[in-house]
Design an enzyme around this catalytic site. Sequence first.
Site, PDB file in Angstrom:
ATOM      1  N   ASP A   1       0.803  -1.232   0.000  1.00 26.76           N
ATOM      2  CA  ASP A   1       0.000   0.000   0.000  1.00 26.76           C
ATOM      3  C   ASP A   1       0.832   1.275   0.000  1.00 26.76           C
ATOM      4  OD1 ASP A   1       1.081  -0.019   2.520  1.00 26.76           O
ATOM      5  OD2 ASP A   1      -0.771  -0.588   3.531  1.00 26.76           O
TER       6      ASP A   1
ATOM      7  N   GLU B   1      -1.933  -8.450  -1.768  1.00 25.99           N
ATOM      8  CA  GLU B   1      -2.329  -7.903  -0.468  1.00 25.99           C
ATOM      9  C   GLU B   1      -3.468  -6.893  -0.666  1.00 25.99           C
ATOM     10  OE1 GLU B   1       0.696  -6.953   2.927  1.00 25.99           O
ATOM     11  OE2 GLU B   1      -0.274  -5.073   2.377  1.00 25.99           O
TER      12      GLU B   1
ATOM     13  N   GLU C   1      -1.741   5.313   3.286  1.00 27.70           N
ATOM     14  CA  GLU C   1      -1.800   3.942   2.768  1.00 27.70           C
ATOM     15  C   GLU C   1      -3.231   3.538   2.427  1.00 27.70           C
ATOM     16  OE1 GLU C   1      -0.416   4.812   5.631  1.00 27.70           O
ATOM     17  OE2 GLU C   1       1.733   4.452   5.338  1.00 27.70           O
TER      18      GLU C   1
ATOM     19  N   HIS D   1       6.607   4.415  12.972  1.00 27.09           N
ATOM     20  CA  HIS D   1       6.908   5.223  11.793  1.00 27.09           C
ATOM     21  C   HIS D   1       5.694   5.910  11.185  1.00 27.09           C
ATOM     22  CE1 HIS D   1       5.424   1.721   9.620  1.00 27.09           C
ATOM     23  NE2 HIS D   1       5.287   2.499   8.572  1.00 27.09           N
TER      24      HIS D   1
ATOM     25  N   ARG E   1       3.607  15.833  17.543  1.00 28.94           N
ATOM     26  CA  ARG E   1       4.428  15.915  18.772  1.00 28.94           C
ATOM     27  C   ARG E   1       3.682  15.414  20.003  1.00 28.94           C
ATOM     28  NH1 ARG E   1       6.532  18.917  23.012  1.00 28.94           N
ATOM     29  NH2 ARG E   1       8.813  18.955  22.990  1.00 28.94           N
TER      30      ARG E   1
ATOM     31  N   HIS F   1      13.187   4.060  12.646  1.00 33.18           N
ATOM     32  CA  HIS F   1      12.894   4.348  11.232  1.00 33.18           C
ATOM     33  C   HIS F   1      13.352   5.778  10.909  1.00 33.18           C
ATOM     34  CE1 HIS F   1      10.293   5.342   7.777  1.00 33.18           C
ATOM     35  NE2 HIS F   1      10.065   4.063   7.620  1.00 33.18           N
TER      36      HIS F   1
HETATM   37  C1  UD1 Z   1       6.628   4.433   3.630  1.00 39.08           C
HETATM   38  C2  UD1 Z   1       5.184   4.054   3.267  1.00 39.08           C
HETATM   39  C3  UD1 Z   1       4.543   3.327   4.432  1.00 39.08           C
HETATM   40  C4  UD1 Z   1       5.386   2.157   4.879  1.00 39.08           C
HETATM   41  C5  UD1 Z   1       6.771   2.669   5.223  1.00 39.08           C
HETATM   42  C6  UD1 Z   1       7.678   1.555   5.682  1.00 39.08           C
HETATM   43  C7  UD1 Z   1       3.894   5.540   1.800  1.00 39.08           C
HETATM   44  C8  UD1 Z   1       2.856   6.575   1.758  1.00 39.08           C
HETATM   45  N1  UD1 Z   1       4.371   5.231   3.013  1.00 39.08           N
HETATM   46  O1  UD1 Z   1       6.559   5.372   4.684  1.00 39.08           O
HETATM   47  O2  UD1 Z   1       3.290   2.831   4.024  1.00 39.08           O
HETATM   48  O3  UD1 Z   1       4.792   1.548   6.000  1.00 39.08           O
HETATM   49  O4  UD1 Z   1       7.320   3.283   4.043  1.00 39.08           O
HETATM   50  O5  UD1 Z   1       8.925   2.046   6.024  1.00 39.08           O
HETATM   51  O6  UD1 Z   1       4.295   5.031   0.773  1.00 39.08           O
HETATM   52  N2  UD1 Z   1      13.875   8.218   4.428  1.00 39.08           N
HETATM   53  C9  UD1 Z   1      15.222   7.978   4.552  1.00 39.08           C
HETATM   54  N3  UD1 Z   1      15.742   6.894   3.894  1.00 39.08           N
HETATM   55  C10 UD1 Z   1      14.993   6.057   3.139  1.00 39.08           C
HETATM   56  C11 UD1 Z   1      13.613   6.331   3.011  1.00 39.08           C
HETATM   57  C12 UD1 Z   1      13.075   7.393   3.659  1.00 39.08           C
HETATM   58  O7  UD1 Z   1      15.934   8.684   5.229  1.00 39.08           O
HETATM   59  O8  UD1 Z   1      15.545   5.078   2.586  1.00 39.08           O
HETATM   60  C13 UD1 Z   1      13.272   9.366   5.170  1.00 39.08           C
HETATM   61  C14 UD1 Z   1      13.129  10.596   4.346  1.00 39.08           C
HETATM   62  O9  UD1 Z   1      13.404  11.673   5.172  1.00 39.08           O
HETATM   63  C15 UD1 Z   1      11.663  10.608   3.976  1.00 39.08           C
HETATM   64  C16 UD1 Z   1      11.023   9.921   5.169  1.00 39.08           C
HETATM   65  O10 UD1 Z   1      12.003   8.979   5.619  1.00 39.08           O
HETATM   66  O11 UD1 Z   1      11.180  11.879   3.770  1.00 39.08           O
HETATM   67  C17 UD1 Z   1       9.755   9.205   4.850  1.00 39.08           C
HETATM   68  O12 UD1 Z   1       9.933   8.305   3.745  1.00 39.08           O
HETATM   69  P1  UD1 Z   1       8.692   7.979   2.766  1.00 39.08           P
HETATM   70  O13 UD1 Z   1       9.097   6.976   1.763  1.00 39.08           O
HETATM   71  O14 UD1 Z   1       8.090   9.245   2.291  1.00 39.08           O
HETATM   72  O15 UD1 Z   1       7.617   7.339   3.744  1.00 39.08           O
HETATM   73  P2  UD1 Z   1       7.769   6.347   4.984  1.00 39.08           P
HETATM   74  O16 UD1 Z   1       7.421   7.110   6.200  1.00 39.08           O
HETATM   75  O17 UD1 Z   1       9.052   5.618   4.961  1.00 39.08           O
END
Ligand code: UD1
Length: 362
Positions: free
Chosen positions: A98, A120, A132, A207, A215, A239
């Site tokens: 998702d 899924e 999601e 996460h 906050r 995370h």
């Molecule tokens: C994403 C998925 C979520 C899933 C989660 C698992 C969506 C909407 N969300 O959320 O469903 O449960 O992944 O982890 O698709 N970042 C890093 N390194 C990385 C990836 C991300 O530092 O390899 C940081 C970045 O600052 C980024 C933030 O994490 O802005 C969020 O990443 P993002 O892919 O936007 O969403 P997740 O919160 O990881």
Amino acid sequence: MIKVINVVGARPNFMKVAPIVAELKRHPNEFLPLVVHTGQHYDAAMSDTFFTDLDLPQPDVHLGVGSASHAAQTAAVMERFEPVVIQEKPDWVLVVGDVNSTFAAALVCVKLGVKVAHVEAGLRSRDRTMPEEINRVLTDQIADVLFTPSADADENLLAEGIPRERIRLVGNVMIDSLYQHLERAQQSSIKERLGLAGARYGVLTLHRPSNVDDRKTLGRILSALETISNELPIVFPVHPRAAKTIAEHGLLERVKRIPNLQLIEPLGYLDFMSLYSGAQLVLTDSGGIQEETSVLGIPCLTLRENTERPTTVTMGTNKIVGTDPEKIVREALAALQLSVRTPAAIPLWDGHTAERIVAALS
Ligand code: UD1
């Protein structure tokens, strides 16, 4: 030859796609599988280690999308995936889960008239503030075939007017990965490395934007941890999203002061499995972890108000406890009294889901 593009983007995708690609490769005269990584997750700890741990072949194509706002990330996947589909002319595109990459890839395919299957499918939290949930509802509306993990998912899809012919109840493919790797995971030295060999401990993951971006909510969860960690040491693989917002909210010092709370980098698949499978208690807002703990009989408290995986509550070990500190503490202490582990026996969560998916593609 049936050409199948398997799309992965973010951490929870890898353990769903790996068993399917392995099963496709078991039929080399019939299927040609390709792996396309959108690059939504790109850190070594969030992506690369999973390819090694899960024996997932390196991506044939990497779209290098990275992090951005929802709109920008979804659009970037679409722009970069479309030419790949046009060039490769696959017979099927498989999308899982998702995340933004799931919906973006599905939308590209449906507009190009390429058949897309959603693995899924049908899970619903009924909480449309979750990004999601939007990805799930929209992907299910447009995919040609919907592979569902449990009967509740079929009911959700039927209630949304999706014809029964598009729905195939195949079980939970992530559990294929769990069974395939459980033995190898037990060889991990993570517990020794964390000083937890032979110890009682809990595991925490956080996460969800609703928990870590807010906050006040994060503060409530921390209050609960301040009490629980007096009874049980807790390991918290952080995370990147949580790491970022804990720092932005100025809560890092408070987190560090919590007794017996060990902050660590995100773990690979095998190390993490080794860790949670030996835990007394898991506290999480993840979806997949609710399923994995249920299958292994480990008490799981879900720090959310809802779940799209109700089977883990009715048939598994999962409890939805929300973010009220008193409730979290009460339920955690109660869970610690349980001495018997009862692994959930959920229909079709049997380690053979990838076989059923691949059989349906031929
Ligand atoms: C994403 C998925 C979520 C899933 C989660 C698992 C969506 C909407 N969300 O959320 O469903 O449960 O992944 O982890 O698709 N970042 C890093 N390194 C990385 C990836 C991300 O530092 O390899 C940081 C970045 O600052 C980024 C933030 O994490 O802005 C969020 O990443 P993002 O892919 O936007 O969403 P997740 O919160 O990881």
